[in-house]
Design a protein around this motif. Structure first.
Motif, PDB file in Angstrom:
ATOM      1  N   GLU A   5     -16.649  11.692  -6.847  1.00 59.15           N
ATOM      2  CA  GLU A   5     -17.927  11.586  -7.552  1.00 59.15           C
ATOM      3  C   GLU A   5     -17.714  11.401  -9.047  1.00 59.15           C
ATOM      4  N   ASP A   6     -16.670  12.032  -9.585  1.00 58.85           N
ATOM      5  CA  ASP A   6     -16.433  11.966 -11.022  1.00 58.85           C
ATOM      6  C   ASP A   6     -15.292  11.017 -11.385  1.00 58.85           C
ATOM      7  N   TRP A   7     -15.083   9.994 -10.561  1.00 59.88           N
ATOM      8  CA  TRP A   7     -13.953   9.093 -10.790  1.00 59.88           C
ATOM      9  C   TRP A   7     -13.992   8.438 -12.165  1.00 59.88           C
ATOM     10  N   ALA A   8     -15.201   8.144 -12.675  1.00 62.89           N
ATOM     11  CA  ALA A   8     -15.300   7.492 -13.979  1.00 62.89           C
ATOM     12  C   ALA A   8     -14.784   8.382 -15.102  1.00 62.89           C
ATOM     13  N   ASP A   9     -14.761   9.699 -14.876  1.00 62.24           N
ATOM     14  CA  ASP A   9     -14.186  10.592 -15.883  1.00 62.24           C
ATOM     15  C   ASP A   9     -12.681  10.361 -16.023  1.00 62.24           C
ATOM     16  N   CYS A  10     -12.053   9.823 -14.975  1.00 62.04           N
ATOM     17  CA  CYS A  10     -10.633   9.467 -15.088  1.00 62.04           C
ATOM     18  C   CYS A  10     -10.439   8.386 -16.143  1.00 62.04           C
ATOM     19  N   LEU A  11     -11.364   7.443 -16.213  1.00 60.64           N
ATOM     20  CA  LEU A  11     -11.251   6.391 -17.218  1.00 60.64           C
ATOM     21  C   LEU A  11     -11.247   6.993 -18.615  1.00 60.64           C
ATOM     22  N   ARG A  12     -12.149   7.937 -18.835  1.00 64.07           N
ATOM     23  CA  ARG A  12     -12.215   8.591 -20.145  1.00 64.07           C
ATOM     24  C   ARG A  12     -10.942   9.382 -20.424  1.00 64.07           C
ATOM     25  N   ALA A  13     -10.465  10.101 -19.401  1.00 60.02           N
ATOM     26  CA  ALA A  13      -9.259  10.914 -19.586  1.00 60.02           C
ATOM     27  C   ALA A  13      -8.041  10.038 -19.852  1.00 60.02           C
ATOM     28  N   TYR A  14      -7.941   8.933 -19.145  1.00 62.30           N
ATOM     29  CA  TYR A  14      -6.835   8.001 -19.387  1.00 62.30           C
ATOM     30  C   TYR A  14      -6.898   7.461 -20.817  1.00 62.30           C
ATOM     31  N   GLY A  37      -6.620  17.086  -5.210  1.00 69.35           N
ATOM     32  CA  GLY A  37      -7.528  18.006  -5.879  1.00 69.35           C
ATOM     33  C   GLY A  37      -7.418  18.097  -7.379  1.00 69.35           C
ATOM     34  N   ALA A  38      -6.545  17.321  -8.000  1.00 72.25           N
ATOM     35  CA  ALA A  38      -6.433  17.359  -9.458  1.00 72.25           C
ATOM     36  C   ALA A  38      -7.713  16.839 -10.103  1.00 72.25           C
ATOM     37  N   SER A  39      -8.052  17.396 -11.231  1.00 68.89           N
ATOM     38  CA  SER A  39      -9.240  16.962 -11.966  1.00 68.89           C
ATOM     39  C   SER A  39      -8.902  15.781 -12.862  1.00 68.89           C
ATOM     40  N   PRO A  40      -9.914  15.050 -13.333  1.00 67.00           N
ATOM     41  CA  PRO A  40      -9.637  13.998 -14.308  1.00 67.00           C
ATOM     42  C   PRO A  40      -8.892  14.507 -15.531  1.00 67.00           C
ATOM     43  N   ALA A  41      -9.221  15.707 -15.997  1.00 65.66           N
ATOM     44  CA  ALA A  41      -8.529  16.259 -17.158  1.00 65.66           C
ATOM     45  C   ALA A  41      -7.055  16.475 -16.862  1.00 65.66           C
TER      46      ALA A  41
END
Length: 244
Positions: A21-30, A227-231
Motif C-alpha cells: 500500500e505504501d510502495w510510493a514511499d519507497c520512491l521517497r526513501a530511495y 516486512g521491511a519498511s520504506p524507511a
C-alpha cells in the motif's frame, strides 16, 4: 538524458509498483538516501526475465488489484525529483499511447527486456516521440557485433546484465560483470550500469570498479516482501550509496 553529465557513480534502486500500500514511499526513501534514478517495475503475470523474488512481488501487487493506471496516478502525484524509469514487457510497451501515458506521469526512461534489437524500432520510436529514453540491455552472451549495434543506438544508459539467467539475490557478483562493462564502455559514452545479482553494498563496490553504476532490485524487494519498511529500505540504499 537520464543522468547528469558527470563522473559520479550512479545508483538505481528498484521497486515493483503497487507491491504494498505504501510502495510510493519507497520512491521517497530511495531519493532521500542517494538514488540517482529509480526503476519502477510494472507488475506482470508472466515476467520472463524476473526470478522468484520479483515474480513474488508482481504476484503480490496484482493480488492487491494494482493496475498500470493506478501506478501512474501515484507517480504523477509524487514529486520524485530524480529520473524515474519504467521496466515492463513488450505486450504492454507496444500498446498505442503507452509511452505517452508514461511521459504524462513524469517517467523519463523505459526498459523492455523482451524486445530484441531487430524488433525494437516501434517501441523506440514511440518512446522517443513521447520524450522517453529506451534503455537497452546487454548480457555476457551478447555477440560482439550485436554489442556494437546495441551500444550505437543506446539511450539513457546501457544496462549490463551480469549473469546468464533471471534476476535474483546472489552471494557474490558474477565474474562476467566486469569484463562486460569494460567492453561496453569502449563502445559508448553513455553510462554503463551493472544489474542482476547486485545484492549487497560490497557487490556494488566491486561492480563500479569497471562500471559507471549499479541497479539494485531483488535484494530490496526481498526485504520489502519480508516486512521491511520504506524507511528501512532507504537505510539500505544509503549503505549502497556509501559503498560506491
Amino acid at each position: 538524458m537520464i543522468f547528469a553529465d558527470d563522473n559520479a557513480k550512479k545508483l538505481v534502486p528498484y521497486v515493483t509498483g503497487g507491491v504494498t500500500e505504501d510502495w510510493a514511499d519507497c520512491l521517497r526513501a530511495y531519493r532521500d538516501n542517494g538514488a540517482d534514478a529509480i526503476e519502477i517495475g510494472l507488475p506482470f503475470s508472466d515476467p520472463m526475465l524476473d526470478g522468484p523474488t520479483i515474480q513474488e512481488a508482481s504476484d503480490r501487487a496484482l493480488a492487491r488489484g494494482t493496475t498500470v493506471d493506478g501506478i501512474l496516478a501515484e507517480v504523477r502525484a509524487l514529486r520524485a525529483e530524480v529520473p524515474l524509469i519504467v521496466m515492463t514487457y513488450a505486450n504492454l510497451a507496444l500498446r498505442p499511447g503507452f509511452a505517452g501515458r508514461l511521459a504524462e506521469a513524469g517517467i523519463s526512461g523505459l526498459i523492455v527486456p523482451d524486445a530484441p534489437l531487430d524488433e525494437v524500432a516501434p517501441i523506440r520510436d514511440a518512446a522517443n516521440a513521447a520524450g522517453l529514453d529506451l534503455i537497452p540491455l546487454v548480457a555476457p552472451s551478447t555477440r560482439p557485433d550485436r554489442l556494437r549495434d546495441i551500444a550505437a543506438g543506446a539511450q539513457g544508459f546501457v544496462y549490463a546484465v551480469s549473469v546468464l539467467g533471471t534476476t535474483g539475490e546472489r552471494d557474490r557478483l558474477d565474474a562476467a560483470a566486469g569484463p562486460l562493462a569494460t567492453a561496453v564502455r569502449t563502445l559508448t559514452a553513455l553510462p554503463v550500469l551493472i544489474g542482476f545479482g547486485v545484492s549487497a553494498p560490497e557487490h556494488a563496490a566491486a561492480a563500479v570498479r569497471d562500471a559507471d553504476g549499479v541497479v539494485v532490485a531483488s535484494a530490496l524487494m526481498r526485504r520489502l516482501l519480508d516486512g521491511a519498511s520504506p524507511a528501512e529500505l532507504g537505510t539500505q540504499i544509503a549503505r549502497f550509496r556509501e559503498a560506491i
